[in-house]
Design a protein around this motif. Structure first.
Motif, PDB file in Angstrom:
ATOM      1  N   GLY A 107       0.807  -1.220   0.000  1.00  0.00           N
ATOM      2  CA  GLY A 107       0.000   0.000   0.000  1.00  0.00           C
ATOM      3  C   GLY A 107       0.836   1.264   0.000  1.00  0.00           C
ATOM      4  N   ASP A 108       2.117   1.132   0.355  1.00  0.00           N
ATOM      5  CA  ASP A 108       2.980   2.316   0.345  1.00  0.00           C
ATOM      6  C   ASP A 108       3.424   2.614  -1.079  1.00  0.00           C
ATOM      7  OD1 ASP A 108       2.986   2.961   3.062  1.00  0.00           O
ATOM      8  OD2 ASP A 108       4.529   1.463   3.504  1.00  0.00           O
ATOM      9  N   MET A 178      -2.435   9.009  13.209  1.00  0.00           N
ATOM     10  CA  MET A 178      -2.772   8.836  11.799  1.00  0.00           C
ATOM     11  C   MET A 178      -4.014   9.653  11.408  1.00  0.00           C
ATOM     12  SD  MET A 178      -3.505   5.346   9.747  1.00  0.00           S
ATOM     13  CE  MET A 178      -5.162   5.174  10.358  1.00  0.00           C
ATOM     14  N   ALA A 179      -5.031   9.633  12.288  1.00  0.00           N
ATOM     15  CA  ALA A 179      -6.286  10.315  11.930  1.00  0.00           C
ATOM     16  C   ALA A 179      -6.060  11.813  11.776  1.00  0.00           C
ATOM     17  CB  ALA A 179      -7.345  10.028  12.994  1.00  0.00           C
ATOM     18  N   MET A 182      -4.159  12.518   8.593  1.00  0.00           N
ATOM     19  CA  MET A 182      -5.023  12.410   7.406  1.00  0.00           C
ATOM     20  C   MET A 182      -5.875  13.672   7.259  1.00  0.00           C
ATOM     21  SD  MET A 182      -6.150   8.393   7.543  1.00  0.00           S
ATOM     22  CE  MET A 182      -7.359   8.487   6.258  1.00  0.00           C
ATOM     23  N   LEU A 208       1.610   6.450   7.726  1.00  0.00           N
ATOM     24  CA  LEU A 208       0.383   5.647   7.791  1.00  0.00           C
ATOM     25  C   LEU A 208      -0.758   6.411   7.128  1.00  0.00           C
ATOM     26  CD1 LEU A 208       0.725   4.378  11.490  1.00  0.00           C
ATOM     27  CD2 LEU A 208       1.485   3.263   9.380  1.00  0.00           C
ATOM     28  N   ALA A 209      -0.787   7.728   7.368  1.00  0.00           N
ATOM     29  CA  ALA A 209      -1.834   8.558   6.753  1.00  0.00           C
ATOM     30  C   ALA A 209      -1.685   8.557   5.231  1.00  0.00           C
ATOM     31  CB  ALA A 209      -1.743   9.981   7.304  1.00  0.00           C
ATOM     32  N   ARG A 211      -0.335   6.281   3.379  1.00  0.00           N
ATOM     33  CA  ARG A 211      -0.734   4.953   2.867  1.00  0.00           C
ATOM     34  C   ARG A 211      -2.267   4.872   2.768  1.00  0.00           C
ATOM     35  NH1 ARG A 211       0.761   0.439   6.838  1.00  0.00           N
ATOM     36  NH2 ARG A 211       2.871   1.098   6.334  1.00  0.00           N
ATOM     37  N   ASN A 212      -2.943   5.323   3.822  1.00  0.00           N
ATOM     38  CA  ASN A 212      -4.401   5.240   3.835  1.00  0.00           C
ATOM     39  C   ASN A 212      -5.041   6.109   2.769  1.00  0.00           C
ATOM     40  OD1 ASN A 212      -5.798   3.502   5.649  1.00  0.00           O
ATOM     41  ND2 ASN A 212      -4.626   4.472   7.275  1.00  0.00           N
ATOM     42  N   LEU A 213      -4.405   7.242   2.478  1.00  0.00           N
ATOM     43  CA  LEU A 213      -4.958   8.153   1.467  1.00  0.00           C
ATOM     44  C   LEU A 213      -4.450   7.820   0.066  1.00  0.00           C
ATOM     45  CD1 LEU A 213      -4.625  11.504   3.469  1.00  0.00           C
ATOM     46  CD2 LEU A 213      -6.743  10.284   2.952  1.00  0.00           C
TER      47      LEU A 213
END
Ligand code: NAP
Length: 249
Positions: A107-108, A178-179, A182, A208-209, A211-213
């Motif tokens: 995911g990275d 992370m939140a 983001m 982490l943010a 990756r999530n976005l």
């Protein structure tokens, strides 16, 4: 009595200072002096350069330091090289307290560059909205890339504004999660994160943010560091101090 000098500027250095103070060890924490308002510490603090490896070796001898712990940031390569040389010159025990480097996982979307110059060269394309997570030390260099928007985050307000045309500055020392990272990236429409491979958990939230976005990351890899014993936890350093001879290790 043992006399420990910690080269600091990291959360790991402060954590070790706390452990040493709890044990009643004689210890001093050294800062380069880059931060205007460092956190209060439970051991004596000294601030400012030593004058290269020779200056540090003189300091170690003059203060009767028996153990040198290099807990500087992994990108403080000059200080780490000086620490290794000075410990050899003064014949004292030396160890590095470091964070393992981050590595990309599923995911990275990381692109690796070897240094700041290569990061600048990589930004020679169309306009981007970049989270520039390098602290205040290197922000000025990005004035050479005026077409981009930069989201900056410093620990202290700067004495003079950064010489960038299109930027937003956040003053915050974290810790970040992370939140919130983001939310920050989304609020500023960030489409690229630029950071150093500092390692550790404290600064990882932005990765982490990203990756999530699904955001790409331009990752500046670590500089070459001297050959030395490296430990990754403050308690491991306590164990090393307990089991190393006072001199000549
Ligand atoms: P550097 O390039 O390796 O060091 C430059 C000079 O600053 C050294 O030669 C030394 O001066 C002095 N210095 C560095 N750390 C010192 C310390 N703990 N105590 C006393 N003098 C110190 O280091 P840098 O990248 O400028 O980083 C400076 C400090 O900020 C370090 O302590 C580091 O832990 C912290 N830091 C750096 C980064 C980063 O990304 N580089 C990030 C977070 C924190 P003399 O030669 O005169 O002794």
């Amino acid at each position: 009595m043992r006399n420990i000098l910690i080269l600091g500027g990291t959360t790991e250095a402060s954590a070790l200072a706390r452990l040493l103070a709890e044990r009643g060890e004689r210890a001093t924490l050294s800062y380069a002096g880059r931060v205007d308002s460092p956190r209060p510490q439970p051991v004596p603090v000294r601030v400012g350069g030593f004058g290269g490896a020779v200056g540090l070796a003189d300091y170690l001898r003059a203060q009767g330091v028996t153990h040198l712990v290099d807990a500087t940031h992994p990108f403080a390569a000059t200080m780490s090289a000086n620490a290794a040389t000075a410990a050899r010159m003064a014949c004292i025990a030396h160890v590095a307290l470091t964070r393992p480097a981050w590595s990309a996982t599923t995911g990275d979307r990381w692109t690796h560059v070897p240094d700041l110059a290569a990061a600048l060269a990589a930004l020679d394309g169309p306009a981007r909205r970049i989270m520039l997570a390098l602290g205040r030390m290197h922000a000025d260099a990005f004035a050479a890339r005026p077409r981009h928007f930069f989201l900056l985050r410093f620990i202290d307000p700067p004495a003079t504004p950064p010489p960038l045309i299109n930027y937003h500055l956040v003053i915050d020392r974290g810790p970040f999660d992370m939140a919130s990272e983001m939310r920050l990236m989304q609020a500023h429409g960030i489409d690229l994160v630029l950071c150093k491979n500092a390692g550790g958990t404290g600064a990882q939230a932005k990765l982490l943010a990203a990756r999530n976005l699904g955001l790409p990351v331009l990752m500046i890899d670590r500089p070459a560091l001297p050959d030395r014993l490296e430990l990754h936890a403050p308690r491991a350093v306590l164990h090393w101090i307990d089991h190393s001879a006072d001199r000549g290790v």
